[in-house]
Design a protein around this motif. Structure first.
Motif, mmCIF file in Angstrom:
data_model
loop_
_atom_site.group_PDB
_atom_site.id
_atom_site.type_symbol
_atom_site.label_atom_id
_atom_site.label_comp_id
_atom_site.label_asym_id
_atom_site.label_seq_id
_atom_site.Cartn_x
_atom_site.Cartn_y
_atom_site.Cartn_z
ATOM 1 N N LEU A 531 0.845 -1.188 0.000
ATOM 2 C CA LEU A 531 0.000 0.000 0.000
ATOM 3 C C LEU A 531 0.884 1.244 0.000
ATOM 4 C CD1 LEU A 531 -2.712 -1.072 2.603
ATOM 5 C CD2 LEU A 531 -2.858 -1.145 0.109
ATOM 6 N N ASP A 532 0.838 1.975 -1.070
ATOM 7 C CA ASP A 532 1.639 3.200 -1.189
ATOM 8 C C ASP A 532 0.777 4.384 -0.764
ATOM 9 O OD1 ASP A 532 3.588 5.012 -1.733
ATOM 10 O OD2 ASP A 532 3.295 4.990 -3.912
ATOM 11 N N GLU A 533 0.531 4.463 0.533
ATOM 12 C CA GLU A 533 -0.380 5.487 1.047
ATOM 13 C C GLU A 533 0.262 6.272 2.190
ATOM 14 O OE1 GLU A 533 -4.014 3.487 2.024
ATOM 15 O OE2 GLU A 533 -4.233 2.600 0.039
ATOM 16 N N GLY A 534 1.583 6.370 2.179
ATOM 17 C CA GLY A 534 2.275 7.129 3.207
ATOM 18 C C GLY A 534 2.361 6.432 4.537
ATOM 19 N N VAL A 535 2.100 5.116 4.562
ATOM 20 C CA VAL A 535 2.143 4.385 5.828
ATOM 21 C C VAL A 535 3.290 3.379 5.872
ATOM 22 C CG1 VAL A 535 -0.300 4.672 6.349
ATOM 23 C CG2 VAL A 535 0.438 2.748 4.933
ATOM 24 N N CYS A 536 3.872 3.071 4.705
ATOM 25 C CA CYS A 536 5.023 2.166 4.661
ATOM 26 C C CYS A 536 6.313 2.978 4.762
ATOM 27 C CB CYS A 536 5.019 1.358 3.364
ATOM 28 S SG CYS A 536 3.532 0.358 3.119
ATOM 29 N N GLN A 537 7.356 2.357 5.280
ATOM 30 C CA GLN A 537 8.669 3.003 5.317
ATOM 31 C C GLN A 537 9.746 1.937 5.250
ATOM 32 O OE1 GLN A 537 8.862 5.106 9.115
ATOM 33 N NE2 GLN A 537 9.587 3.292 10.185
ATOM 34 N N GLY A 538 10.709 2.143 4.384
ATOM 35 C CA GLY A 538 11.876 1.276 4.326
ATOM 36 C C GLY A 538 11.557 -0.181 4.106
ATOM 37 N N ALA A 539 10.559 -0.485 3.285
ATOM 38 C CA ALA A 539 10.208 -1.879 3.049
ATOM 39 C C ALA A 539 9.554 -2.003 1.682
ATOM 40 C CB ALA A 539 9.255 -2.387 4.135
ATOM 41 N N GLY A 540 9.684 -3.163 1.077
ATOM 42 C CA GLY A 540 9.065 -3.398 -0.214
ATOM 43 C C GLY A 540 9.303 -4.814 -0.675
ATOM 44 N N ARG A 541 8.716 -5.125 -1.817
ATOM 45 C CA ARG A 541 8.842 -6.474 -2.364
ATOM 46 C C ARG A 541 10.066 -6.566 -3.256
ATOM 47 N NH1 ARG A 541 4.073 -10.293 -4.822
ATOM 48 N NH2 ARG A 541 5.434 -12.053 -5.403
ATOM 49 N N ASP A 542 10.732 -7.704 -3.149
ATOM 50 C CA ASP A 542 11.888 -7.984 -3.999
ATOM 51 C C ASP A 542 11.753 -9.430 -4.479
ATOM 52 O OD1 ASP A 542 14.273 -8.182 -5.312
ATOM 53 O OD2 ASP A 542 15.537 -7.941 -3.534
ATOM 54 N N GLY A 543 11.076 -9.602 -5.617
ATOM 55 C CA GLY A 543 10.834 -10.944 -6.125
ATOM 56 C C GLY A 543 9.932 -11.736 -5.204
ATOM 57 N N ALA A 544 10.422 -12.869 -4.739
ATOM 58 C CA ALA A 544 9.625 -13.741 -3.870
ATOM 59 C C ALA A 544 9.898 -13.485 -2.390
ATOM 60 C CB ALA A 544 9.909 -15.194 -4.202
ATOM 61 N N ALA A 545 10.373 -12.303 -2.058
ATOM 62 C CA ALA A 545 10.671 -11.964 -0.664
ATOM 63 C C ALA A 545 10.302 -10.511 -0.390
ATOM 64 C CB ALA A 545 12.148 -12.205 -0.356
ATOM 65 N N LEU A 546 10.161 -10.203 0.884
ATOM 66 C CA LEU A 546 10.001 -8.823 1.335
ATOM 67 C C LEU A 546 11.309 -8.402 1.985
ATOM 68 C CD1 LEU A 546 6.444 -9.082 2.949
ATOM 69 C CD2 LEU A 546 7.022 -8.245 0.667
ATOM 70 N N ARG A 547 11.762 -7.198 1.655
ATOM 71 C CA ARG A 547 13.012 -6.697 2.225
ATOM 72 C C ARG A 547 12.729 -5.458 3.061
ATOM 73 N NH1 ARG A 547 16.860 -9.817 0.455
ATOM 74 N NH2 ARG A 547 16.714 -10.810 -1.609
#
Length: 559
Positions: A531-547
């Motif tokens: 959700l790109d709604e200003g609530v995420c920080q320093g995290a995201g998807r990288d292929g089959a993993a979350l970083r």
């Protein structure tokens, strides 16, 4: 109508729209929130003038710590008149004005009720201590000395020393789980319970929306006065006392958390069920923590909500927090938690979790985590500003607990210093400046003042406001179910679901980068959408993993 006929009458329940379920409550400590008359002590008029701060934050209710008549030995938690406002805070008319303003702003008002004990200056106790046969002789917990003159058992006070105080008039000891000036009421005596319920009815008739019930599990004691078993000095204190306090060296089997307390809780619920849209939130101080929260709120005939000290711990590791949630979910039943990360009884969140220099990302993670848990939430005044624990020198300490336990435990003054409203105002805008505040305003809090954060769109204050608005748009976060992902040394992850909405909430509770492999069902494209709604920080998807970067936060919609 005789007694048997009255017992068969089924009371008519008042409507309750369940506003409290998933609500966010803002705790106000009146002495330190805002000083309306310049005497150095916060008051009801000051709160009323600043209520728009809570409304703009986006909370549903405010909880006011005690403002009743009191000698102030424990700053209002020693009540001498349950039905009146202490003059230092104002008058009953001032409270009515506060209540009206809060309701005008769309805020519910919850007030503290200190039921387990009173002040030793309360008329009930003054009468009780006069003799062993007066009308209120049994309203408090009295016991004879042992043959050698020592107290009746080994029970200890939370604030240090024996829980028994000798009274030369009755030649008996009386029980005090806290200060000697806070004698415990005898809940085994029916007239005591009736008087307290009648007092609560007074405030409900005045229009309050609910009660926070202080130390509710302390109401009953073991009538046989059996000794508590010992456990030796623990490596770390239980959630209700530091390891340096011998109170933590006992297992409190008999001085609190007795089964009879649930019967009184049911009496409270019957009272509340007669008033529309009201609620209760109980404070549970016990080693059993979340298990007792579930017990005190389960079944639909007990408290609406309760909180314990488990997340008021300095331990904020992913494994620990996972364990707290797992224990509660295992026993919750119909119970409902009210999660608190901070309050007037513990070190401020920023310092407790973040140390001397709290990482800004951690201070943004904390409310994101709290507001994602299944239950309601309590936010303590100043946490939305990221206030660190204030340093109060010994000579300026006010808290009797800190004075008694210094220096290993410095008490609760560090989280109770004045709210910083204006960076350049007298005493940081707490009052008019005519008199110094009852506790010194911390100069370090100048950097966190409300007016500075108002002017900075990227401030923590604006982040709290955004989170609260965003959460309202997601029913899964307000009232949905919760399913934990497997335990991880750095990452805490769980799903919230309500109807067609299913969200992943994931948090890196460590200062190191982390990776979370996705299960096969979510590894495909489109199965997980951050959700790109200003609530995420320093995290995201990288292929089959979350970083995740240190203190990273990720919210994602699950297909």
């Amino acid at each position: 109508m005789d007694v048997d006929e009255r017992m068969d009458v089924v009371p008519t329940l008042a409507p309750n729209d369940g506003w409290w379920r998933g609500a966010v409550i803002y705790q106000i400590y009146p002495r330190s929130f805002a000083d309306g008359n310049g005497d150095g002590i916060g008051d009801l008029a000051g709160i009323t003038a600043r209520l728009d701060h809570a409304a703009r934050l986006g909370v549903d209710a405010v909880w006011l710590s005690p403002f009743f008549r009191s000698p102030m030995k424990d700053f209002g938690y020693d009540v001498s008149d349950y039905r009146d406002v202490d003059p230092m805070f104002g008058t009953l008319d001032d409270f009515r004005a506060l209540l009206a303003r809060a309701h005008q702003l769309g805020l519910k008002v919850i007030i503290d009720q200190v039921l387990s004990h009173s002040s030793d200056r309360h008329p009930w106790f003054l009468e009780s201590r006069r003799s062993r046969d007066n009308p209120r002789a049994d309203w408090y917990v009295w016991a004879d000395a042992k043959p050698d003159g020592t107290p009746p058992n080994n029970w200890l006070s939370v604030f240090g020393g024996s829980a028994w105080q000798w009274d030369t008039g009755r030649c008996q000891y009386y029980l005090h789980n806290f200060l000697a000036s806070q004698p415990d009421l005898n809940f085994h005596h029916a007239p005591v319970r009736e008087a307290l319920l009648d007092m609560m009815r007074f405030w409900l008739d005045l229009g309050v929306d609910g009660f926070r019930l202080d130390a509710i599990n302390f109401c009953y004691h073991d009538a046989s006065l059996r000794d508590n078993p010992g456990r030796g000095r623990p490596a770390a204190g239980d959630p209700t006392a530091p390891a340096s306090n011998p109170y933590a060296w006992q297992l409190h089997r008999h001085d609190k958390s007795q089964p009879e307390a649930l019967d009184f809780v049911r009496e409270v619920r019957r009272l509340m069920d007669g008033y529309p849209h009201t609620t209760t939130v109980g404070e549970i101080g016990d080693e059993a923590g979340v298990a007792m929260v579930a017990q005190y709120t389960d079944g639909g005939d007990r408290l609406h909500m309760a909180y314990c000290f488990d997340l008021l711990s300095p331990d904020a590791t992913a494994r620990y927090v996972h364990g707290v949630i797992e224990r509660f979910e295992a026993v919750a039943g119909q119970g409902w938690a009210c999660w608190a990360l901070s309050n007037h009884d513990c070190m401020r969140l920023a310092s407790r979790w973040g140390g001397a220099e709290p990482p800004p990302a951690l201070l943004r993670l904390a409310p994101a985590l709290q507001l994602s848990l299944r239950g309601s939430s309590c936010i303590y005044q100043g946490d939305e500003l990221g206030l660190p624990e204030a340093e109060v020198p010994f000579e300026l300490l006010q808290d009797p607990y800190g004075i008694a336990m210094w220096p290993e435990f410095k008490g609760r003054d560090g989280c109770r210093t004045p709210m910083p409203w204006e960076a350049d105002g007298p005493h940081l805008g707490f009052g008019s400046g005519e008199r110094a505040p009852w506790l010194p305003a911390d100069p370090l809090h100048r950097l966190h003042a409300v007016d500075r954060q108002e002017a900075d769109p990227g401030s923590l204050l604006h982040h709290y406001r955004h989170l609260l608005r965003w959460r309202r748009r997601h029913p899964a976060l307000v009232q949905g179910t919760l399913r934990l992902w497997p335990v991880h040394e750095q990452l805490l992850a769980f799903e919230r679901a309500d109807g067609d909405e299913r969200l992943l909430c994931a948090f890196n509770l460590s200062p190191r980068a982390a990776t979370l492999p996705l299960p096969d069902a979510l590894a495909g494209p489109g199965a997980l959408q951050p959700l790109d709604e200003g609530v995420c920080q320093g995290a995201g998807r990288d292929g089959a993993a979350l970083r995740f970067e240190p203190w990273g936060v990720l919210f994602a919609r699950l297909a």
